[in-house]
Write a protein that holds these residues in place. Structure first.
Motif, short mmCIF file in Angstrom:
data_model
loop_
_atom_site.label_atom_id
_atom_site.label_comp_id
_atom_site.label_asym_id
_atom_site.label_seq_id
_atom_site.Cartn_x
_atom_site.Cartn_y
_atom_site.Cartn_z
N GLN A 61 23.31 25.13 5.50
CA GLN A 61 22.20 24.85 4.65
C GLN A 61 21.37 25.86 4.27
N ALA A 62 21.45 27.04 5.48
CA ALA A 62 20.54 28.31 5.18
C ALA A 62 21.49 29.49 4.45
N ALA A 63 22.86 29.08 4.38
CA ALA A 63 23.70 30.16 3.64
C ALA A 63 23.95 31.40 4.57
N THR A 64 23.88 31.00 5.78
CA THR A 64 24.23 32.23 6.72
C THR A 64 25.02 31.74 7.73
N ASN A 65 25.34 32.68 8.59
CA ASN A 65 26.17 32.38 9.94
C ASN A 65 25.33 31.92 11.04
N PRO A 66 25.83 31.08 11.90
CA PRO A 66 25.07 30.66 13.16
C PRO A 66 24.41 31.62 13.88
N ARG A 67 25.00 32.70 14.17
CA ARG A 67 24.44 33.67 15.17
C ARG A 67 23.18 34.70 14.49
N ALA A 68 23.37 34.69 13.26
CA ALA A 68 22.28 35.36 12.44
C ALA A 68 20.98 34.27 12.25
N LEU A 69 21.37 32.95 12.24
CA LEU A 69 19.97 32.10 12.11
C LEU A 69 19.41 32.05 13.54
N ALA A 70 20.33 32.05 14.47
CA ALA A 70 20.04 32.01 15.99
C ALA A 70 19.08 32.95 16.17
N GLU A 71 19.46 34.36 15.76
CA GLU A 71 18.58 35.40 16.11
C GLU A 71 16.87 35.13 15.66
N LYS A 72 17.12 34.69 14.47
CA LYS A 72 15.67 34.37 13.76
C LYS A 72 14.94 33.36 14.72
N ILE A 73 15.68 32.27 15.24
CA ILE A 73 14.76 31.42 16.17
C ILE A 73 14.43 31.91 17.38
N VAL A 74 15.24 32.60 17.92
CA VAL A 74 15.10 33.11 19.18
C VAL A 74 13.95 34.09 19.21
#
Length: 581
Positions: A61-74
């Motif tokens: 949904q964010a049009a990105t890969n999971p690890r990239a989004l995970a970095e922002k959440i972390v």
């Protein structure tokens, strides 16, 4: 989500707040669906205290890969003072390690909530009908009925604790041929009470001595009025009186296990009230019953089998392998027809239905589920319906099977077992295995004082804690929540396990599996015993450290809260948390 305290719900809310912040930053699109985001302990405890799949679920949904989004959440999570560390694992899972302050706060939460620690509101607004036991009213309860009785009762209690409104129901099968046999058996005992030598009990009648007393009561009340009377004069009366006496006996047996039902529904009354006719009319109006012929039984030909037109329920529409008759050729209701009407009656007052059946009823599950699905479809609503099948219990004594005889009417009654080993032992033991698994109940093993006996092991954990608190009080020492910063890694590990309880309650209630509580309590007891045993070799590890009152106060506070969780869990199983053993 639960509206009462659970650590997991609290961190789910924190992660939800992080995701909202990322929406505001533009890292996530506005209105992103977080329905599939989970926050739960990782399968491997060495990976951390909690794990979330948020990045895996939302990356597309964010049009990105999971690890990239995970970095922002972390990045956001690492700003939280309650998070010691947040790390990315594999393709994008996030593992959290929580600060010790979180676990100290959890101990305080257990203390504040007491018996309500673990209680949930997940089922609020849902009325669930749990039907269990429903043994034929032809004699006292025996151990064949016991397991289903305990599973059903523990499930009902668990659902209430999780916020559901629960109806505990017993279906009295008092309309079938077995109650006519009961009446004839009682009539024989009635004649015996009048002085007649009845000889051996004829084949086909109930031979048990438990019918002697009702025979005496009827003899005292009616004299010889019915001794030589035709069956038509006394059958209905004797049937009603016998069923009433048997139900009194069954209620008394169940009370020994701490079991009480809210509703006793009579099959005879159901039929007298015309409920099956109402059900048939409703089903025909919805094209769910039609008049047709059953297929010939396997191995039969038209020469030795006569086809008969019967009212058939369209069970095949709902996954059954053939349509099912609701009436017999003589016009009487089939067991399925009466059962269908009974479930229709239950659905009138409940939002969800749960039946606890013996495993010998496995062949009936598909068709009754089809019937309930039809009722729900016709009413334009959903009626969740679950059937839990419970295997029989093999009674053992010293490793040898206990012999019983149906012919002589000798069997081991539930009352006999409870009086020998105690209610708590029976109840807990019945929940130490999944209900669909085979079970042996060995009279010697269930009272054994060893780690291999889960009943003893869990109750001993609570008794040990109680003993420690009594000893401390005698020495003027008290639990002290102000000194919790003295707790080390081993003590915090105990708190981590205790903090699982609210989540286990909700998971067990959702899965309709009360045995999960028993499994959890065994694990918690094992952890408590393991910590206790450290003190055998290292005095500094004991709960009471003579020269360190602050550490003692902290450990006593820990012990009291572990005891509270054990107490709460045992209460769900209907088992007493003993103070001493």
């Amino acid at each position: 989500m639960s509206e009462v305290h659970t650590l997991h719900a609290a961190f789910a809310a924190r992660i939800a707040a992080v995701l909202s912040a990322l929406e505001m930053e533009g890292a996530l699109p506005a209105g992103v669906s977080t329905a599939n985001v989970t926050v739960e302990p990782p399968r491997d405890p060495s990976h951390g205290d909690l794990a979330t799949n948020a990045a895996m679920v939302l990356a597309k949904q964010a049009a990105t890969n999971p690890r990239a989004l995970a970095e922002k959440i972390v990045e956001h999570l690492n700003r939280e003072p309650s998070v010691e560390s947040a790390e990315i694992a594999g393709p994008g899972f996030i593992n959290l390690r929580l600060a010790d302050s979180v676990w100290r706060e959890e101990l305080a939460a257990i203390a504040a909530l007491g018996p309500d620690y673990g209680r949930s509101k997940m089922g609020r607004g849902t009325r669930v009908n749990v039907e269990y036991v429903s043994a034929n009213p032809t004699g006292p309860m025996h151990m064949g009925h016991c397991r289903g009785a305990v599973v059903g009762d523990a499930l009902a209690t668990l659902l209430e604790y999780a916020g559901h409104d629960v109806i505990r129901e017993y279906y009295v099968n008092d309309a079938g041929g077995q109650v006519d046999v009961l009446a004839r058996s009682v009539h024989l005992r009635y004649r015996e009470a009048l002085g007649e030598d009845i000889g051996a009990i004829p084949e086909g009648l109930y031979p048990g001595d438990y019918l002697v007393q009702i025979g005496k009561v009827l003899a005292a009340e009616y004299g010889d009025r019915f001794a030589a009377a035709p069956e038509s004069d006394w059958l209905e009366l004797f049937r009603k009186r016998a069923v009433h006496a048997m139900m009194d006996m069954i209620r008394a047996d169940l009370a020994l296990l701490g079991i009480e039902h809210d509703v006793f529904s009579s099959e005879a009354e159901l039929q007298a009230a015309g409920k099956p006719e109402e059900a048939e009319k409703w089903l025909r109006a919805h094209d769910l019953v039609y008049d047709g012929q059953l297929e010939a039984p396997k191995g039969k030909t038209i020469d030795d089998w006569e086809p008969v037109e019967l009212p058939l329920f369209r069970a095949t529409r709902f996954g059954d392998d053939q349509d099912r008759p609701i009436k017999k050729s003589d016009g009487k209701w089939t067991y399925f027809g009466a059962d269908l009407a009974y479930h229709m009656q239950k659905a009138e007052t409940a939002d969800a239905l749960i039946d606890i059946w013996g495993a010998d009823h496995a062949g009936t599950v598909k068709r009754i589920k089809a019937a309930v699905a039809a009722l729900a479809q016709g009413e334009g609503k959903e009626i969740p319906f679950d059937v839990k099948l419970v295997q029989m219990v093999q009674l053992m004594r010293g490793g040898e099977p206990v012999k019983m005889s149906k012919r002589s009417g000798t069997f081991v009654t539930l009352a006999d077992v409870v009086r020998e080993v105690g209610k708590d032992v029976v109840r807990f033991t019945m929940l130490t295995r999944k209900p669909e698994a085979q079970m042996e109940f060995d009279f010697a093993k269930v009272v054994e004082a060893s780690k291999d006996n889960p009943v003893f092991y869990v109750q001993y954990a609570h008794a040990r804690i109680s003993s420690t608190l009594r000893k401390a009080a005698g020495e003027g020492l008290k639990p002290d929540p102000a000194a919790l910063n003295r707790l080390g890694d081993e003590e915090i590990a105990l708190v981590r396990l205790a903090a699982q309880f609210p989540r286990i309650v909700e998971a067990a209630a959702s899965a309709r599996e009360p045995h999960r509580i028993a499994f959890y309590l065994y694990d918690l007891a094992a952890a408590l015993h393991a910590f206790w045993n450290l003190g055998n070799d290292e005095p500094e590890k004991r709960f009471i450290v003579a020269h360190d009152s602050a550490l003692t106060g902290a450990r006593l506070f820990l012990a009291r809260q572990i005891g509270q969780v054990v107490h709460n869990g045992l209460a769900l199983l209907g088992v007493q948390a003993v103070e001493e053993m």
